[in-house]
Each structure stands twice: as structure tokens, then as C-alpha cells.
Scaffold this motif. Sequence first.
Motif, PDB file in Angstrom:
ATOM      1  N   ALA A 105       5.445   0.510 -13.129  1.00  9.31           N
ATOM      2  CA  ALA A 105       4.784  -0.795 -13.324  1.00  9.31           C
ATOM      3  C   ALA A 105       5.656  -1.930 -12.805  1.00  9.31           C
ATOM      4  N   TYR A 106       6.956  -1.807 -13.017  1.00  3.25           N
ATOM      5  CA  TYR A 106       7.886  -2.830 -12.520  1.00  3.25           C
ATOM      6  C   TYR A 106       7.835  -2.904 -10.986  1.00  3.25           C
ATOM      7  N   TRP A 107       7.870  -1.745 -10.331  1.00  2.00           N
ATOM      8  CA  TRP A 107       7.838  -1.742  -8.866  1.00  2.00           C
ATOM      9  C   TRP A 107       6.469  -2.143  -8.330  1.00  2.00           C
ATOM     10  N   ALA A 108       5.427  -1.828  -9.077  1.00  3.44           N
ATOM     11  CA  ALA A 108       4.087  -2.289  -8.690  1.00  3.44           C
ATOM     12  C   ALA A 108       4.056  -3.811  -8.676  1.00  3.44           C
ATOM     13  N   ALA A 109       4.608  -4.431  -9.726  1.00  2.00           N
ATOM     14  CA  ALA A 109       4.607  -5.898  -9.812  1.00  2.00           C
ATOM     15  C   ALA A 109       5.437  -6.509  -8.688  1.00  2.00           C
ATOM     16  N   LYS A 110       6.569  -5.892  -8.402  1.00  2.00           N
ATOM     17  CA  LYS A 110       7.426  -6.432  -7.336  1.00  2.00           C
ATOM     18  C   LYS A 110       6.715  -6.392  -5.982  1.00  2.00           C
ATOM     19  N   ASN A 111       6.061  -5.283  -5.695  1.00  2.00           N
ATOM     20  CA  ASN A 111       5.348  -5.174  -4.424  1.00  2.00           C
ATOM     21  C   ASN A 111       4.130  -6.080  -4.377  1.00  2.00           C
ATOM     22  N   CYS A 112       3.468  -6.204  -5.515  1.00  2.00           N
ATOM     23  CA  CYS A 112       2.328  -7.124  -5.604  1.00  2.00           C
ATOM     24  C   CYS A 112       2.785  -8.536  -5.260  1.00  2.00           C
ATOM     25  N   GLN A 113       3.894  -8.943  -5.845  1.00  2.00           N
ATOM     26  CA  GLN A 113       4.375 -10.308  -5.636  1.00  2.00           C
ATOM     27  C   GLN A 113       4.953 -10.504  -4.236  1.00  2.00           C
ATOM     28  N   LEU A 114       5.438  -9.430  -3.647  1.00  2.00           N
ATOM     29  CA  LEU A 114       5.861  -9.487  -2.245  1.00  2.00           C
ATOM     30  C   LEU A 114       4.665  -9.872  -1.365  1.00  2.00           C
ATOM     31  N   GLU A 115       3.520  -9.223  -1.614  1.00  2.00           N
ATOM     32  CA  GLU A 115       2.327  -9.536  -0.827  1.00  2.00           C
ATOM     33  C   GLU A 115       1.827 -10.951  -1.122  1.00  2.00           C
ATOM     34  N   LEU A 116       1.906 -11.363  -2.385  1.00  2.00           N
ATOM     35  CA  LEU A 116       1.470 -12.717  -2.748  1.00  2.00           C
ATOM     36  C   LEU A 116       2.329 -13.775  -2.057  1.00  2.00           C
ATOM     37  N   ILE A 117       3.636 -13.608  -2.129  1.00  2.00           N
ATOM     38  CA  ILE A 117       4.541 -14.588  -1.519  1.00  2.00           C
ATOM     39  C   ILE A 117       4.271 -14.655  -0.014  1.00  2.00           C
ATOM     40  N   ARG A 118       4.127 -13.503   0.606  1.00  2.00           N
ATOM     41  CA  ARG A 118       3.895 -13.481   2.060  1.00  2.00           C
ATOM     42  C   ARG A 118       2.618 -14.225   2.448  1.00  2.00           C
ATOM     43  N   SER A 119       1.644 -14.273   1.544  1.00  2.00           N
ATOM     44  CA  SER A 119       0.371 -14.933   1.872  1.00  2.00           C
ATOM     45  C   SER A 119       0.348 -16.397   1.445  1.00  2.00           C
ATOM     46  N   GLY A 120       1.417 -16.879   0.811  1.00  2.00           N
ATOM     47  CA  GLY A 120       1.463 -18.297   0.436  1.00  2.00           C
ATOM     48  C   GLY A 120       1.032 -18.584  -0.994  1.00  2.00           C
ATOM     49  N   THR A 121       0.878 -17.533  -1.807  1.00  2.00           N
ATOM     50  CA  THR A 121       0.514 -17.721  -3.217  1.00  2.00           C
ATOM     51  C   THR A 121       1.790 -17.932  -4.027  1.00  2.00           C
ATOM     52  N   THR A 122       1.761 -18.933  -4.903  1.00  2.00           N
ATOM     53  CA  THR A 122       2.960 -19.252  -5.682  1.00  2.00           C
ATOM     54  C   THR A 122       2.770 -19.036  -7.175  1.00  2.00           C
ATOM     55  N   CYS A 123       1.513 -18.904  -7.621  1.00  2.00           N
ATOM     56  CA  CYS A 123       1.244 -18.715  -9.051  1.00  2.00           C
ATOM     57  C   CYS A 123       0.091 -17.738  -9.223  1.00  2.00           C
ATOM     58  N   PHE A 124       0.234 -16.812 -10.187  1.00  6.15           N
ATOM     59  CA  PHE A 124      -0.853 -15.856 -10.454  1.00  6.15           C
ATOM     60  C   PHE A 124      -1.181 -15.829 -11.941  1.00  6.15           C
ATOM     61  N   LEU A 125      -2.414 -15.457 -12.229  1.00  5.71           N
ATOM     62  CA  LEU A 125      -2.855 -15.171 -13.600  1.00  5.71           C
ATOM     63  C   LEU A 125      -3.200 -13.691 -13.652  1.00  5.71           C
ATOM     64  N   SER A 325      -9.618  -4.416  -4.502  1.00  5.75           N
ATOM     65  CA  SER A 325     -10.384  -5.356  -3.669  1.00  5.75           C
ATOM     66  C   SER A 325     -10.022  -5.596  -2.193  1.00  5.75           C
ATOM     67  N   ASN A 326      -9.069  -5.260  -1.530  1.00  8.05           N
ATOM     68  CA  ASN A 326      -7.810  -4.600  -1.782  1.00  8.05           C
ATOM     69  C   ASN A 326      -6.615  -5.396  -1.273  1.00  8.05           C
ATOM     70  N   TYR A 327      -6.851  -6.641  -0.871  1.00  6.45           N
ATOM     71  CA  TYR A 327      -5.769  -7.434  -0.272  1.00  6.45           C
ATOM     72  C   TYR A 327      -5.529  -8.686  -1.112  1.00  6.45           C
ATOM     73  N   LEU A 328      -4.290  -9.179  -1.063  1.00  5.33           N
ATOM     74  CA  LEU A 328      -3.901 -10.343  -1.856  1.00  5.33           C
ATOM     75  C   LEU A 328      -3.584 -11.493  -0.906  1.00  5.33           C
ATOM     76  N   ASP A 329      -4.603 -12.000  -0.270  1.00  4.45           N
ATOM     77  CA  ASP A 329      -4.417 -13.020   0.758  1.00  4.45           C
ATOM     78  C   ASP A 329      -5.484 -14.094   0.570  1.00  4.45           C
ATOM     79  N   MET A 330      -5.070 -15.255   0.070  1.00  8.15           N
ATOM     80  CA  MET A 330      -6.031 -16.313  -0.240  1.00  8.15           C
ATOM     81  C   MET A 330      -6.665 -16.917   1.016  1.00  8.15           C
TER      82      MET A 330
END
Length: 465
Positions: A105-125, A325-330
Motif C-alpha cells: 500500500a505504501y508503494w502504491a501510494a508513492k507511485n500514485c503520487q509520482l503520476e499525480l506530480i508528473r501531471s501537475g496535480t498538487t492535492c488529492f482527496l 479509470s486508469n490514468y491520473l492526468d487532469m
Amino acid sequence: MANLIIKNAGWVVTVDPSRRIITDGAVAVADDRIAFVGKSADLARDFVADTVIDAAGMLVLPGFVDTHVHNTQHLGRGLADECDIPKQLLERLYGYESEMTSEDAYWAAKNCQLELIRSGTTCFLDPSSYYPSETARATGETGMRGIVSRTAFDIHNTTIGKMPSKTMFRETLAEALERAEDTVLHHNNTYDGRVRAWFALRILAGCSDDLCRGIRRLANKHGVPIVMHASESRDEIVASRLSSGFSDVERLEELGVLGPDMVMIHMGWATPREIHLAQKYGFKISYTPSTGFRLGMGDTTYGHFPEMSALGITVSLSCNSAMSSNYLDMVRLMNLGAGAMRSTRLSAFIFPPEDMIEMATINGAISVGMDTEIGSIEVGKKADLALFDTRRADWRPMLNPLSNLVHSCRGGAHTVIVNGRILMAAGEVRTIDEPEALSECQERGIAIARRSGLDRITQSPWPRL
Ligand SMILES: [Zn+2]
């Protein structure tokens, strides 16, 4: 004195109350807050900083606020791509979660946030998992801003199928409430306030009436909001009506749970009465178009998101998860969210770029109750910024930067700043060891797929040599 200056920016899209777009703009950051926004020429000469970013040709935006991100699902990408909702939830998603360890779960979160940061997302719920501590820990390390919550289920034979046999899915009412409260007590306002913790009613099919009322009581006690999925698919609405006589939000009104401190995710199958209840109680709605597209839920065909916006209901935008859904790109999502509504309404005038950018920034900030702190570029607000380099083929020629952002470019931020700290500079993520994270993602993702037996049924029928 500032610690960071961005100058010569092609366009600073402030999303401030006047919605100013500043050409040849500058932003100065002192500690974690914005100290100056304006023309580069007006930046006082006595503003000195250790770090100066020359943003020539760049678009500076408030960092995106994604109101629906399941961090722990990130290692499950590809495990539920050809499913309807009951199969996706009961067989794939809960099956995957049953097999993951806390380190997964820890590594899932880290990779999730890697994709978020790369796409310009700074805050998640994050609308809940059984691993909020691991998500909080990862968020502390990556430097992102985020809200975690813990799943609370107390119904084991739900109207859409049976929960897995793993103990975490088999909690009693008392256990579910106690552990949800522990999460808020331990994680809310940690890591310099970057990490917050909320309560969650993840999916109502798994929540008894007593659990719904108990979560509301705890939310009031701690002054903390509630996030949940609601009126997501026809399957769930039919099941809810058969078991309770109500659809999701109508049921919550009967229970006295509704309030302005709630974010309802999906709502593509919201009834006219539920839209009225959103106005009446002031809860916020998170529009997740990519999930409906992939799962064939029909929420982008039948959903009333333009009407909700026109009625003054706060509608934000969200990506969901790698598994759902499957991508984290706003940027991709703004394009999809506008296009979906235009296509079903046969109208090119629905959801112009300005609406989509508001949904991805300030409306997200309003939804998470942080619009006085984030969601726009204004003096005094937290310095959460995303820079996009427009010196690329998919951006040029540049006549209208907002239109190109939503309709033309393929996303991918150049530089990302959260709380005044640079998390990514010129495409290089500073707070995550990217090769290590990707390696952990690959190994752990494959291992969970094997343990859960989902690896065999998710392969293409084409022969693999
Ligand atoms: Zn979700």
C-alpha cells in the motif's frame, strides 16, 4: 525576501476572483506562501531569492486539486479493465485489496503520487482504503498535499454481492467506527498541515444505516468532512432502491446525514431529487468521467453535470485510480469531461475551457474546504503551482492558452511546487526515487495479481509468443 521566484512566464493563469491571466508574469514565494503575483517588470528589484525559475514560454497554473484518487489501487492497473461495476468491485478491486500488504500500500501510494506530480496535480482527496496510514506516510515523503480516509463497511452480504472473507472486510459496526475515528485522530493536520484526514462512507451498499449515522456523528464531533461515492451506476441504484426504498443520496437524507461538508463522487445517476438535495444541503459533487467511459456506466450519457454547475452546485473533476479509470492526468480529464458532455448534448457550447479549469483547480479547493489556502494564484495563499512548457508541437501556435490546455495539449507538467517546495523541476521529480518506485510498482503489482489469481484472467486472448 523570497525563497523562490518564477519570472518571465508566458502566462500566469491565476484563477483569482477576477480570473486574471497575466502575460510576462511573475510569482514570488516566501516560505510556503505566495508573496507576489504580477508582471515580471513589476517584481520589486529588492525581491531576491535563492532559486529563480525563468518561465519563458510557460503556462503557470494553480496546481490541480483532484477530488477522487485511490492511492492504494495503484498497483492494480490492468486488473479490472473489462468489467462491469459489481464484478469490478466485488471480484477484482476487493480481491486485490485483500491480497495487498501494508508495504504494498505504501508503494502504491508513492507511485500514485509520482503520476499525480508528473501531471501537475498538487492535492488529492482519497475516498478511503484500509491503508490510510501508508498513504499518509507516502504523502509526507513525496511533499504532496492530500486527504486520507479509512474505509468503513459493516455489511458483508451486500445487495450487489458478498464482501471478501478477509477480516478487514468483515468488521463490526463498532470496529468500523473506532478505526475510522483513529485515522482522523492520528493523521489529520500532520506533516505541516499537508496531510489531512476525513471520514468516508466508501460505497453505501456496504454501510448500514447505523454506520451512516455513526460516521455523521463522528464528523460533527471532530469538525471533519465526509467523502463518499454516490449514485454511481444503475446497478447500485437499483440495488439500493430494492433494499432501502431509496437511491443513495435520498437514503442519506432520510437518515439525517447530509450536509455541506460532504463530497459525493460520481453522481452520474443522480435523480432530479438528488440534484435538488445537492442545492438544498450544499454538498459538493466530484465528476469522474473516465470511470464511466471505461466501465460503460452511462454516467456521461445521463449525468447532469452541466446543469448541476448552472444551478450553482460546486462540481469538481477527478481521475479515480490506476485500477478504475486508469490514468491520473487532469489535462486529459478536462478534455474528456468537456467532450463527453458536448457529445451527448450535441452542443459545442457546453463546458468551455474556463469551466474545466475551474473544476480542476478552485472548485476542487472549495470541495475540500481549502479555497482560502489553495486553488488559485493569489498573494497569501499556499504556493501550490504547476508549470507547463508550451514550447512543444502539441501547444503551438498559441492563440488562447486556456483553449490549448483543454483541447490540444497532451499534458505532463514541467515543474511542480507544493507548499513552496519544488517537487519536480524540468521534468525531474526530486522527492521520489523514480527508478526505485517503478521497480517496486512492477514487482509488487505482478505479485498481487498472481496471489489473487487475477493475472490469468486479465491477459489478452491474442497469442503471446
Ligand atoms: Zn472511487
